[in-house]
Enzyme design. Structure first.
Site, PDB file in Angstrom:
ATOM      1  N   GLU A  34      47.813  90.813  56.266  1.00  0.00           N
ATOM      2  CA  GLU A  34      46.521  91.488  56.155  1.00  0.00           C
ATOM      3  C   GLU A  34      46.169  92.224  57.439  1.00  0.00           C
ATOM      4  O   GLU A  34      46.368  91.709  58.537  1.00  0.00           O
ATOM      5  CB  GLU A  34      45.461  90.425  55.845  1.00  0.00           C
ATOM      6  N   LYS A  46      50.402  91.855  49.445  1.00  0.00           N
ATOM      7  CA  LYS A  46      50.362  90.608  48.700  1.00  0.00           C
ATOM      8  C   LYS A  46      51.775  90.288  48.258  1.00  0.00           C
ATOM      9  O   LYS A  46      52.444  91.135  47.673  1.00  0.00           O
ATOM     10  CB  LYS A  46      49.476  90.880  47.480  1.00  0.00           C
ATOM     11  N   ASN A  95      50.145  82.956  46.933  1.00  0.00           N
ATOM     12  CA  ASN A  95      48.973  83.278  47.763  1.00  0.00           C
ATOM     13  C   ASN A  95      49.365  83.747  49.165  1.00  0.00           C
ATOM     14  O   ASN A  95      48.525  83.852  50.042  1.00  0.00           O
ATOM     15  CB  ASN A  95      48.018  82.078  47.818  1.00  0.00           C
ATOM     16  N   MET A 132      41.272  87.762  49.320  1.00  0.00           N
ATOM     17  CA  MET A 132      41.619  89.068  49.896  1.00  0.00           C
ATOM     18  C   MET A 132      40.496  90.105  49.813  1.00  0.00           C
ATOM     19  O   MET A 132      40.619  91.193  50.350  1.00  0.00           O
ATOM     20  CB  MET A 132      42.883  89.602  49.253  1.00  0.00           C
ATOM     21  N   PHE A 181      50.375  86.301  52.124  1.00  0.00           N
ATOM     22  CA  PHE A 181      49.943  87.684  52.347  1.00  0.00           C
ATOM     23  C   PHE A 181      50.106  88.099  53.795  1.00  0.00           C
ATOM     24  O   PHE A 181      50.321  87.273  54.687  1.00  0.00           O
ATOM     25  CB  PHE A 181      48.475  87.863  51.931  1.00  0.00           C
ATOM     26  N   ASP A 187      55.662  73.342  50.028  1.00  0.00           N
ATOM     27  CA  ASP A 187      55.786  74.425  50.996  1.00  0.00           C
ATOM     28  C   ASP A 187      55.483  73.871  52.383  1.00  0.00           C
ATOM     29  O   ASP A 187      54.401  74.051  52.940  1.00  0.00           O
ATOM     30  CB  ASP A 187      54.853  75.577  50.639  1.00  0.00           C
ATOM     31  N   HIS A 247      41.383  74.478  55.401  1.00  0.00           N
ATOM     32  CA  HIS A 247      42.492  75.432  55.585  1.00  0.00           C
ATOM     33  C   HIS A 247      42.316  76.746  54.848  1.00  0.00           C
ATOM     34  O   HIS A 247      43.065  77.680  55.069  1.00  0.00           O
ATOM     35  CB  HIS A 247      43.816  74.791  55.198  1.00  0.00           C
TER      36      HIS A 247
END
Lengths: 136, 485
Positions: B210, B484, B206, B385, B208, B99, B408
């Site tokens: 928020e 999510k 993972n 979260m 997200f 990624d 990170h």
């Protein structure tokens, strides 16, 4: 015969796949990977894709095989559930893969798989067993 | 899982060394940033073996570094930093990850807890509808033929020029969201085919979005410079990457590197570390293709930013100008970059791999936005979260020790399968609701995998980074609404 077994890895997930032939183990690895991605019970086989690959060795062939299937999931949203795989001399593979386009209403997706990795990648042509860790 | 039993020397409360004598191929020591408690967990897996493996790569300079959120990855450890000499060294797609430019951004607002809490359910619902998320989701951007190449070349600037966000957002993005030298002709058509429908999507795992509140400010002046002014102030966080396009580029170039290693007679302890000399055609081409994925990821976060602002203003019935929804900063945590670093007072061009690590440049560094020149580069460390996330700044110490890098995130403690065995998605949803956190997701099983319990406490991670001096804690946020992927 058990088709595959999941391996736990802290951040990611992997599997060991079995077969009566190496080609069958490759097919079962693909089945295991799509079982990580989605519930396959509701997936019918009304679409297919033919895949031909040539690689430098058997491990790379497995890596490229699984990642090619992920490509079809990304681009055509295809969930595959059955695989007719042939492994030919010279690290070549041909396959027909059957499945269905993802349908939000009928299919349940589980965990996204970003890619197969070379980490702990193993192809055992004697036991007809393969191992792969995915980046999820 | 076998416990790691290699040699480890304590340097101080936050630093541990794997001496390079541990393995004959090691060219430098391993240096791990952790406290005693964290180390217990780290030693349960083969993570430190991966640190020692990275120390064997040609041209590595300084130490093979492990940030405090280190955990077992594939090839490189997650939380690994490796600096390579540009002449002698190699570049490895595995040292960036699949990624490419997975990263995080934080936006401030003029609103406070009392403004948004009554509307939190609506906010989360509208954000969920406005930002495509989850596995199998397609974006709503329809790129014209050939337009993808412009995205890959211009990154965030493409997004802003097409109406997604403001010109000011570029200043607040690492590399201004546009790495130079990105060449789309080096990106396969398969990668582009994967990227086209997914632009402007959050993805899954993972990743997200928020809504959070500032719940503690540690350095008020520094925080103020970032527009973080008070406890209870509303912030928005976005965490996502380059989607299938980045994954395909990594796949394509690992294959290229495996072939190149034979040509350049390089051997590595794990094939996932496949690499090529930085200045070889293979190395240069990878770097250029990687930049395309990095630019795509920045364009992706920029488009999402636009829809977040749109949704936020609609629900809160407020004009964008009054909402004060400004981007504080956007950092990447999976990347390789050519940077200048001083070693023994000599300036050197190095290729820094940050695999699950964040750049943390100090005050005064020419590569950080002018508005942050006095405080240092903002560093965003999302936690799980259910607990909190942190805003930090880079330091001179990071420049000296870690090539300007820090942690990170929280780092996983438990495998996804183990988390799912112990927890049901619905229970996680309810326990988060009981803590005042509204969650929307496409995947309940994904929620169980990402449950707070599966992660280390991010506070212990940032405390080590702060204690060791490789960044400083500025503020902490607590989530109130989560989408999510």
């Amino acid at each position: 015969m058990k088709r595959y077994k999941l391996i736990e890895h802290t951040a990611d997930i992997g599997l060991i796949a079995y077969g009566n032939t190496l080609a069958e183990a490759f097919g079962n690895a693909a089945f295991g990977m799509f079982s990580i991605i989605a519930e396959l019970d509701n997936v019918v086989e009304n679409q297919n894709r033919c895949i031909e690959l040539k690689s430098s060795d058997q491990e790379s062939l497995l890596f490229e095989w699984l990642n090619r299937l992920l490509y079809y999931f990304d681009v055509d949203l295809l969930l595959f559930r059955s695989f007719k795989v042939n492994i030919l001399p010279g690290n070549r593979l041909t396959a027909i893969c059957y499945g269905e386009k993802y349908d939000r209403l009928r299919h349940k997706l589980k965990t996204g798989v970003k890619s197969a990795t070379y980490h702990k990648l193993k192809v055992d042509g004697i036991k007809n067993e393969v191992q792969v860790i995915f980046d999820v | 899982m076998a416990k790691w039993i290699g040699p480890l020397e304590k340097i101080d409360a936050y630093r541990w060394r794997i001496p390079k004598g541990y393995k004959s191929g090691m060219r430098v020591d391993g240096l791990i940033y952790a406290d005693k408690e964290m180390l217990k967990h780290i030693l349960l897996e083969q993570t430190l073996e991966q640190v020692a493996n990275v120390a064997q790569l040609p041209g590595i300079i300084g130490n093979s570094l492990a940030m405090p959120d280190i955990h077992w990855g594939y090839g490189f450890p997650i939380g690994g930093v490796a600096a390579m000499d540009i002449k002698e060294g190699v570049i490895s797609p595995g040292g960036v990850g699949f990624d490419i430019n997975c990263g995080v951004r934080i936006m401030r607002t003029n609103l406070t807890k009392d403004d948004v809490l009554p509307a939190i359910k609506d906010l989360v619902d509208v954000l969920y509808k406005n930002v495509p998320s989850g596995l199998g989701s397609k974006g709503k951007i329809r790129l014209r033929l050939g337009e993808i190449d412009k995205v890959l070349t211009n990154g965030s600037r493409w997004a802003v020029e097409n109406g997604y966000g403001f010109i000011e957002d570029l200043e607040s993005t690492e590399e201004r969201g546009e790495m130079f030298g990105a060449d789309p002709s080096l990106v396969s058509s398969r990668a582009k085919e994967r990227g086209i429908p997914q632009l402007g999507t959050l993805g899954s795992g993972n990743h997200f979005l928020e809504i959070a509140l500032i719940d503690e400010i540690f350095e008020p002046d520094t925080a103020n410079t970032m527009g973080i002014n008070e406890i209870g102030q509303v912030m928005l966080l976005v965490h996502c990457g380059s989607r299938g396009l980045g994954h395909q580029i990594a796949d394509d170039y690992i294959k290229v590197m495996l072939a190149a290693m034979k040509k350049y007679r390089i051997s590595v302890p794990d094939r996932q570390l496949a690499c090529s000399p930085i200045e070889s055609p293979e190395g240069r081409n990878y770097l250029s293709a990687m930049k395309c994925a990095a630019n795509y990821a920045w364009a992706n976060r920029q488009c999402i930013t636009h829809w977040v602002r749109e949704a936020f203003c609609r629900v809160m019935k407020i004009k964008p100008i009054d909402a004060g929804l400004e981007l504080i900063y956007d950092v990447t945590h999976n990347i390789a970059k050519i940077e200048e670093h001083s070693i023994a007072d000599k300036k050197n061009k190095l290729c820094i791999h940050r695999k699950g690590a964040t750049r943390a440049f100090p005050a005064g560094h020419p590569d950080i936005p002018s508005k942050y020149l006095k405080i240092g580069q903002p560093v965003l460390i999302p936690g799980d979260m259910g607990r909190y996330s942190y805003v930090l700044v880079g330091t001179e110490q990071a420049m000296k020790e870690t090539f300007g890098s820090t942690c990170h995130g929280a780092g996983r403690m438990q495998s996804r399968a183990a988390a799912k065995r112990q927890l049901r998605g619905r229970d996680v949803l309810e326990s988060l609701a009981a803590r005042g956190i509204t969650v929307r997701t496409d995947s309940l099983s994904g929620l169980a995998e990402e449950a707070p319990q599966a992660y280390k406490d991010v506070a212990s991670v940032v405390n080590v980074a702060h204690g060791a001096g490789i960044s400083r804690i500025v503020a902490r946020t607590k989530p109130i609404g989560v989408i999510k992927g």
